[in-house]
Design an enzyme around this catalytic site. Structure first.
Site, PDB file in Angstrom:
ATOM      1  N   GLY A 178      54.764  91.874 120.202  1.00 37.36           N
ATOM      2  CA  GLY A 178      55.365  91.750 118.889  1.00 37.36           C
ATOM      3  C   GLY A 178      54.289  91.612 117.850  1.00 37.36           C
TER       4      GLY A 178
ATOM      5  N   THR B 209      65.340  97.569 114.205  1.00 38.73           N
ATOM      6  CA  THR B 209      66.337  97.584 113.134  1.00 38.73           C
ATOM      7  C   THR B 209      66.810  98.999 112.839  1.00 38.73           C
ATOM      8  OG1 THR B 209      65.356  95.612 112.128  1.00 38.73           O
ATOM      9  CG2 THR B 209      66.764  96.959 110.724  1.00 38.73           C
TER      10      THR B 209
ATOM     11  N   GLN C 273      72.222  60.555  92.109  1.00 37.41           N
ATOM     12  CA  GLN C 273      70.816  60.927  91.967  1.00 37.41           C
ATOM     13  C   GLN C 273      70.222  61.508  93.251  1.00 37.41           C
ATOM     14  OE1 GLN C 273      68.863  57.446  90.325  1.00 37.41           O
ATOM     15  NE2 GLN C 273      69.217  58.164  88.236  1.00 37.41           N
TER      16      GLN C 273
ATOM     17  N   GLN D  75      73.321  70.311 103.316  1.00 37.65           N
ATOM     18  CA  GLN D  75      73.402  68.861 103.129  1.00 37.65           C
ATOM     19  C   GLN D  75      74.211  68.510 101.885  1.00 37.65           C
ATOM     20  OE1 GLN D  75      72.196  67.164 105.536  1.00 37.65           O
ATOM     21  NE2 GLN D  75      72.417  65.062 104.823  1.00 37.65           N
TER      22      GLN D  75
ATOM     23  N   HIS E 228      76.590  70.224 100.637  1.00 42.39           N
ATOM     24  CA  HIS E 228      77.989  70.517 100.951  1.00 42.39           C
ATOM     25  C   HIS E 228      78.591  69.528 101.953  1.00 42.39           C
ATOM     26  CE1 HIS E 228      77.291  74.337  98.915  1.00 42.39           C
ATOM     27  NE2 HIS E 228      78.555  74.671  99.096  1.00 42.39           N
TER      28      HIS E 228
ATOM     29  N   GLY F 273      80.083  67.961 105.208  1.00 41.37           N
ATOM     30  CA  GLY F 273      80.810  68.548 106.325  1.00 41.37           C
ATOM     31  C   GLY F 273      81.251  69.970 106.059  1.00 41.37           C
TER      32      GLY F 273
ATOM     33  N   GLU G 277      58.424  90.774 110.478  1.00 36.27           N
ATOM     34  CA  GLU G 277      57.259  91.148 109.667  1.00 36.27           C
ATOM     35  C   GLU G 277      56.086  90.201 109.934  1.00 36.27           C
ATOM     36  OE1 GLU G 277      59.531  93.015 108.874  1.00 36.27           O
ATOM     37  OE2 GLU G 277      59.255  94.208 107.068  1.00 36.27           O
TER      38      GLU G 277
END
Length: 386
Positions: free
Chosen positions: A128, A155, A280, A337, A339, A341, A364
């Protein structure tokens, strides 16, 4: 490109991405496929050839212009860009960096129009980031070459019309030397493509293994002709350097989307009778992500300008790809985090982008390979083994 024309192109892509593609992201995720109508629109907008010079039918964007366009493409599922990313990036640039003029005229207009999709066939099961272990071979047989080997994670190979196959043409050459690139039609006898890979993320972007069993190609299939024999690694390295700037811009576009998703959620999600935007600690998460995003964007633009000016085409692309691919991972983690749950639930954009972002640190060239390139550029011979 004229600045006014570039502004129009970017504006039209922004409108297309946000109004046409973003609403279909869940459908793309569920079906693992870009809708045919979106593919047609991408072709009509010239997105299959925005880096290909105008003389071959493309838009002819330089890297500074390209990254501004890619910022917009990165705002949605990376599967969209993957449709035409190989034509504009690592596969198309094999031709731009190493092909003869006859090869460019024969292939680039087809890539630019989207009538042909190209793939970049370098990676193997055990080769690779380090091409020294590449085992695919090409041997002369009369005036032809006969190729044998297998490629992995390629790809667009399930839909490719031509694959830029890298094969060892000089088995006695050490390391990355003795490798050549070949233009191999996907329908060549002996070439087969395996089933589509099932991946952690980036659904709708197709990859698969490619197998080459006594694939015979004529002498003019060598990229660069006779001058291209044993010159494949140099071509690949140039393609990957350009691709690193491109991928960094993609990461910036995704970070932009993730910040927007976090801000919108923090403004509307209530806790204790007030929006969590007032807390905060939540503000700190969003501030860190906004800072990361702005730093990445500025770094991409500076690196692109240096690339276009020829000041830095090695360490700069490695550094920006390293920073931005790691950066978007941090931004995605913070978005989940913020959002709470909800961010862990399927069907929520930040959960999907969290998985999608993980690949940017691998392809890449992995983050670790970028570290090696950056360090060796700074340290010179002191960092290299005897």
């Amino acid at each position: 490109m004229d600045p006014a024309d570039l502004a129009d192109v970017i504006a039209s892509v922004r409108e297309f991405v946000r109004n046409e593609v973003v609403p279909l992201e869940e459908r793309i995720e569920e079906r693992d496929e870009i809708p045919a109508d979106l593919v047609r629109q991408c072709k009509s907008m010239g997105l299959y050839g925005f880096t290909i010079p105008e003389q071959y039918g493309g838009l002819g964007l330089d890297v500074t212009e390209e990254v501004q366009l890619v910022f917009e493409l990165g705002y949605t599922t990376p599967a969209l860009r993957s449709l035409f990313g190989t034509n504009n990036g690592i596969a198309g640039h094999v031709l731009l960096e190493g092909a003869t003029e006859e090869q460019k005229k024969a292939w680039l207009p087809w890539l630019a129009s989207g009538e042909v999709t190209a793939s970049f066939g370098l990676t193997e099961a055990d080769a690779g980031s380090d091409p020294a272990t590449l085992t695919t071979t090409a041997r002369r047989d009369g005036s032809d070459w006969v190729i044998n080997g297998a490629k992995r994670y390629i790809t667009n190979s399930p839909v490719a019309d031509v694959i830029m196959v890298f094969a060892r043409t000089n088995p006695d050459a050490p390391g990355s030397r003795g490798i050549s690139a070949f233009l191999v039609p996907a329908d060549a006898a002996g070439l087969s493509v395996g089933p589509k890979d099932s991946k952690m993320g980036q659904r709708g972007a197709w990859t698969a293994d490619v197998h080459l069993d006594d694939v015979r190609v004529p002498a003019d299939a060598v990229v660069g002709g006779e001058a291209g024999i044993d010159n494949g690694f140099r071509i690949a390295a140039k393609c990957l350097a350009h691709g690193r700037v491109h991928i960094a811009a993609m990461c910036v576009g995704m970070a932009n989307r993730l910040v927007d998703e976090s801000v919108a959620f923090a403004r509307t999600r209530q806790a204790g009778g007030k929006p969590i935007a007032r807390f905060q600690l939540v503000q700190g998460l969003i501030a860190d992500s906004m800072t990361d995003y702005r730093a990445g964007r500025a770094m991409v633009l500076e690196t692109a300008r240096d690339y276009d000016a020829g000041r830095d085409k090695i360490a700069g692309p490695a550094a920006v790809k390293y920073f931005c691919s790691e950066m978007v991972g941090r931004v995605a983690d913070r978005a989940v985090q913020v959002h709470g749950g909800a961010g862990y639930m399927a069907g929520v954009a930040v959960e999907r982008f969290y998985r999608d972002a993980r690949l940017f640190r691998i392809y890449e060239g992995t983050s670790q390979i970028q570290q090696v390139i950056i360090a060796r550029s700074a340290l010179g011979d002191a960092a290299r083994a005897d």
